[in-house]
Every structure is written in structure tokens, then in C-alpha cells.
Design an enzyme around this catalytic site. Structure first.
Site, PDB file in Angstrom:
ATOM      1  N   ILE A   1     183.896 -16.242  10.404  1.00 29.24           N
ATOM      2  CA  ILE A   1     184.272 -17.335   9.496  1.00 29.24           C
ATOM      3  C   ILE A   1     183.605 -18.657   9.907  1.00 29.24           C
ATOM      4  CG2 ILE A   1     186.195 -18.576   8.436  1.00 29.24           C
ATOM      5  CD1 ILE A   1     185.851 -15.436   7.842  1.00 29.24           C
TER       6      ILE A   1
ATOM      7  N   GLU B   1     176.723 -19.959  -4.635  1.00 30.26           N
ATOM      8  CA  GLU B   1     176.566 -19.590  -3.219  1.00 30.26           C
ATOM      9  C   GLU B   1     175.178 -18.979  -2.973  1.00 30.26           C
ATOM     10  OE1 GLU B   1     179.432 -16.759  -1.733  1.00 30.26           O
ATOM     11  OE2 GLU B   1     178.600 -16.837   0.285  1.00 30.26           O
ATOM     12  N   ARG B   2     174.742 -18.135  -3.885  1.00 31.12           N
ATOM     13  CA  ARG B   2     173.434 -17.483  -3.697  1.00 31.12           C
ATOM     14  C   ARG B   2     172.289 -18.492  -3.837  1.00 31.12           C
ATOM     15  NH1 ARG B   2     175.957 -12.668  -7.193  1.00 31.12           N
ATOM     16  NH2 ARG B   2     177.053 -11.713  -5.446  1.00 31.12           N
TER      17      ARG B   2
ATOM     18  N   GLU C   1     170.718  -5.354   0.695  1.00 33.76           N
ATOM     19  CA  GLU C   1     170.868  -4.048   0.036  1.00 33.76           C
ATOM     20  C   GLU C   1     172.006  -4.064  -0.980  1.00 33.76           C
ATOM     21  OE1 GLU C   1     170.847  -4.675   3.227  1.00 33.76           O
ATOM     22  OE2 GLU C   1     169.641  -3.234   4.362  1.00 33.76           O
TER      23      GLU C   1
ATOM     24  N   GLU D   1     186.336  -9.206   6.996  1.00 37.52           N
ATOM     25  CA  GLU D   1     187.253  -8.681   8.016  1.00 37.52           C
ATOM     26  C   GLU D   1     186.474  -7.775   8.968  1.00 37.52           C
ATOM     27  OE1 GLU D   1     190.430  -6.812   5.819  1.00 37.52           O
ATOM     28  OE2 GLU D   1     191.127  -8.759   5.065  1.00 37.52           O
TER      29      GLU D   1
ATOM     30  N   GLY E   1     176.546 -14.039   2.766  1.00 37.07           N
ATOM     31  CA  GLY E   1     176.570 -14.252   1.315  1.00 37.07           C
ATOM     32  C   GLY E   1     176.124 -13.011   0.565  1.00 37.07           C
TER      33      GLY E   1
ATOM     34  N   SER F   1     180.882  -6.305   3.325  1.00 39.55           N
ATOM     35  CA  SER F   1     180.150  -6.084   2.074  1.00 39.55           C
ATOM     36  C   SER F   1     181.083  -5.674   0.939  1.00 39.55           C
ATOM     37  CB  SER F   1     179.089  -4.988   2.281  1.00 39.55           C
ATOM     38  OG  SER F   1     178.155  -5.406   3.236  1.00 39.55           O
TER      39      SER F   1
ATOM     40  N   GLN G   1     139.134 -19.535   9.554  1.00 38.31           N
ATOM     41  CA  GLN G   1     139.468 -19.166   8.174  1.00 38.31           C
ATOM     42  C   GLN G   1     140.753 -18.327   8.109  1.00 38.31           C
ATOM     43  OE1 GLN G   1     136.978 -16.314   6.022  1.00 38.31           O
ATOM     44  NE2 GLN G   1     136.769 -17.838   4.389  1.00 38.31           N
TER      45      GLN G   1
ATOM     46  N   GLY H   1     186.768  -4.788   9.589  1.00 40.06           N
ATOM     47  CA  GLY H   1     186.502  -3.477   8.978  1.00 40.06           C
ATOM     48  C   GLY H   1     185.341  -3.495   8.001  1.00 40.06           C
TER      49      GLY H   1
END
Ligand code: FAD
Length: 388
Positions: A165, A249-250, A374, A128, A370, A133, A286, A130
Site C-alpha cells: 500500500i 489511474e492508467r 498481462e 492483499e 495499477g 491482480s 553513428q 493472496g
């Protein structure tokens, strides 16, 4: 490298690469510029059995396990697809797992089967304006209208806003996290909301740094009436359902990360062989060769680790910490490798339309979407018992 995959998976990857070379790569820049992937692509992918890998055939899926889906991700990126393309074409991978796990035959018939047949598109709406996380604090409400009773006619009235979304502009339905109970994670439910529901609007199509071919929407719900029959699982169990889908998902996003990094490395190695400076190919230096080795090391570490964790997940383990590590490793690999790929392409690498430039921009979302790095590191610390 192929030693990891079964014969069936090798064949699946061949078919996925052919699909990308024929149906995706020639059009990808056009879709990037248009800001979305055509709906017909979903139907073509479904016919080839590329949608719904890991979902049982009895439920409309293509069967197999998450390892098959990971193999397809590797093949897609190897053949020139982008992380944005994967996000747009496989949004079903985040929109449907909760419905599949619920075992609700009516919802499976209405949403899972047509989506995995490539006929409809679904999205997952949690974040959202707001904040994204802290899922436990979502504010979109779904209140039962007592006048509609408790039978077939029962309805929720939904109010709130969702943002960022994926596929939300094109989606025919949205699996939406709503607050049906009190504050915190225990008051969240999942409700499937159809496009066309009065009061449900696509308010904005968001323009982004990367993932250009993946449309991203802000969605509004103003007294949108949704049948109670569209509730996924039991009321107030939404948070647990969302958390259950996290490992896959991860790992899927880890696949994006090392997948685009591997592709950026391959393109860069080829470019360094061909491009001459100071009278010799770049690869004759190199320092350039060492850079390519470092890029390879990071791709290989992320890929080997992620595959191993995916295999443990498929074997029935619950490798929570390892899936978090896999995503973190792949995010870092993608960031480093795509950055170095642009560097070694010189000015060409900075031009729109050069593939490594797209991967460089696409890589940036992987440490945010996802779960921001942190936030996931904090979760990892808790799981490892490194609490304050
Ligand atoms: C292209 C794109 C596609 C997306 N697709 C979807 C989708 O399909 N469905 C969906 O629901 N969401 C989607 N998202 C949303 C995504 O999951 C959120 O952006 C993400 O969870 C972060 O939420 P936020 O942006 O609100 O950042 P915030 O929660 O505001 O956090 C901002 C930043 O602060 C830092 N931070 C946050 N908390 C902490 C902490 N506790 N400690 C230290 N640092 C912290 C992190 O660096 C984080 O990036 C998408 C986002 C993007 C950009």
C-alpha cells in the site's frame, strides 16, 4: 511540444518545474535513503495549487482537469522528480476519487479537503497478500455489527490484511476495499479507515527495488471497528467505483512512464555529448546517435498517444482500450529508454545516486502496479472482442 498545452497549463508547468528544482531535486536522494517523503512537502505543493488538480475547487481541489495533472507530471519529471516521488506526493490521486465521485459531503469534509490542503495523507488499499491482480477475490471482510443499529452509531468490524500500500506507512486514513457481501465483485465495498482505529496496524514497511522515497506498507485489520458513516457510495458497489477510476489511474501511470523516459533521454543525450571514448565524444558515433533517436521515437509515441487519450477522456469520452494502450506503450518506452540510458552512461549509470539508475529501477514497477501488463492485455483483448 508546447503546442499541445494552453497558456494556463504552460504557466502551471513552469510553476511545477520551479517547485521541483527548489523543493524536491536537492533533497530527493536524502528522501530515497530515508524511504519516505516529508509531510511538509504536501502542504507546500498544496499552497502552489499542485495537489488536487482535476478536483473541483468547491470540494477542496485545485480545479482544472486531468490534463492539468498530466501537465504537472510531465513538468515534475522534466525537472528531475522521480516516479516514486510522484507516487508518494500524489497518492491522493488514487485515495480520493471514489470519495469525490460519491458526493458524500461529510466524507469530502473529513478526508478530501484536508488531504488536498496538504494536511493529511490518504492511501488506497485493494491488494492483499493472496493476490492483487484478481480484485474480485479480495478476502478482507467488513461485517456490520447488528448491536450498533442502523443510525449514527452503526459500525462495521473489519478483518484482513492489505499489502503493497503506497504511502500506507504515513497515511492518516486508508480507502479500503472490503468484502461486505457474497463472493466475487458484487460483494465488495469501499470503507475509509482512520489511522488510530483500534485493531488497525501498520505491520510492515516494505523495502523495494525502486520507488525508494515512496513508503509502502502492509496493513492489518483485526476486529477494527469502523463507523458505517465511512462507507463510500452504496454497499457492494466498491468494484464498480474502483473500475471507474481505472482510466485516470492508467493514464497517470503512463505519464510516469514517458515522463521518466523523457528525462532519462535528456540526461543521456547531454552525457553523450560530454563523455569521450577513443578520443571523441560518444555522440560522434553513428550507433549512439541512432540509439538516441530510437529512445526519442519511443518517448514521443507514448507521450503523443497518452496526451491524445487524456484529451478524449477530459472531453467526456470513455477511452477504455486507448488508456490501456497508453499505459502499455509508456511502460515499454520507460523500460527500453531507461535501460539504454544506463547502458550509455557506462559504469556511472550503474552507481547509486546517478539519476538514470533511479529511473531504471523505478520504471520496473510500472508494468506491475495499477494492473500487471498481462492482466491489462487480457482485459484489452476482451474489450476488443478477441475472446477465446
Ligand atoms: C511499489 C508498489 C506499490 C503499490 N501500490 C499499491 C497501492 O497503493 N494500493 C494497492 O491496492 N495496491 C498497490 N500495489 C499492488 C499492485 O497493484 C499489485 O502488485 C499488482 O496488482 C499485481 O498483483 P500481485 O503483486 O499480487 O501479483 P499477482 O496477482 O500474484 O500476479 C503475479 C504476476 O503474474 C502475472 N499474471 C497475473 N495474472 C495473470 C493472468 N491472468 N494471465 C497472465 N499472467 C498473469 C503478472 O505478470 C503478474 O505480475 C503496489 C505494488 C507495488 C509493488
Amino acid at each position: 511540444m508546447n503546442g499541445f498545452w494552453t497558456e494556463e497549463q504552460v504557466a502551471l508547468m513552469d510553476s511545477a518545474r520551479s517547485f521541483v528544482r527548489a523543493e524536491v531535486a536537492p533533497h530527493l536522494q536524502e528522501w530515497e535513503d530515508a524511504g519516505s517523503v516529508p509531510r511538509e512537502l504536501h502542504a507546500t505543493a498544496a499552497k502552489l495549487g499542485l495537489l488536487g488538480l482535476g478536483v473541483p475547487e468547491e470540494l477542496g481541489g485545485a480545479g482544472g482537469t486531468f490534463l492539468d495533472a498530466l501537465a504537472v507530471t510531465e513538468a515534475f519529471t522534466e525537472a528531475g522528480a522521480s516516479s516514486g516521488l510522484l507516487a508518494a506526493l500524489f497518492t491522493s490521486g488514487i485515495a480520493l476519487p471514489h470519495i469525490v465521485a460519491s458526493g458524500n459531503a461529510d466524507l469530502v469534509d473529513r478526508y478530501v479537503r484536508p488531504t488536498l490542503a496538504g494536511e493529511t495523507i490518504g492511501s488506497l488499499a485493494i491488494t492483499e497478500p493472496g493476490g492483487g491482480s484478481d480484485v474480485a477475490r479480495i478476502r478482507t471482510t467488513a461485517v456490520r455489527d447488528p448491536s450498533t443499529g442502523s443510525g449514527q452509531a452503526a459500525e462495521y468490524v473489519v478483518n484482513g490484511t492489505k499489502t503493497f500500500i503506497t504511502s500506507g506507512v504515513r497515511a492518516d486514513f486508508v480507502t479500503t476495499a472490503v468484502r461486505t457481501g457474497g463472493p466475487g465483485h458484487a460483494g465488495i465495498s469501499l470503507l475509509v479507515i482512520d489511522k488510530g482505529t483500534p485493531g488497525f496496524t501498520v505491520d510492515r514497511s516494505l523495502s523495494k527495488m525502486g520507488w525508494h522515497c515512496s513508503d509502502t506498507a502492509e496493513l492489518g485489520f483485526r476486529d477494527a471497528r469502523v463507523p458505517a458513516a465511512n462507507l463510500v457510495g452504496a454497499e457492494n458497489t466498491g468494484f464498480a467505483q474502483i473500475a471507474q477510476a481505472f482510466v485516470v489511474e492508467r493514464l497517470a501511470l503512463a505519464g510516469h512512464g514517458y515522463g521518466i523516459a523523457a528525462r532519462a533521454l535528456a540526461l543521456t543525450a547531454a552525457y553523450c555529448r560530454e563523455r569521450e571514448t577513443f578520443g571523441k565524444p560518444l555522440i560522434a558515433n553513428q550507433v549512439v546517435r541512432h540509439r538516441l533517436v530510437e529512445m526519442h521515437r519511443r518517448v514521443d509515441a507514448a507521450r503523443t498517444y497518452t496526451r491524445a487519450v487524456a484529451a478524449r477522456h477530459v472531453a467526456g469520452e470513455n477511452p477504455l482500450v486507448e488508456a490501456l494502450h497508453a499505459k502499455a506503450l509508456a511502460v515499454e518506452a520507460a523500460a527500453y529508454v531507461c535501460d539504454q540510458a544506463v547502458q550509455l552512461h557506462g559504469g556511472t549509470g550503474y552507481l547509486h545516486g546517478t539519476e538514470v539508475e533511479r529511473h531504471y529501477r523505478d520504471a520496473r514497477i510500472l508494468g506491475i502496479g495499477g494492473g500487471a501488463t498481462e492482466v491489462l492485455d487480457d482485459l484489452t483483448a476482451r474489450l476488443l472482442g478477441y475472446g477465446a
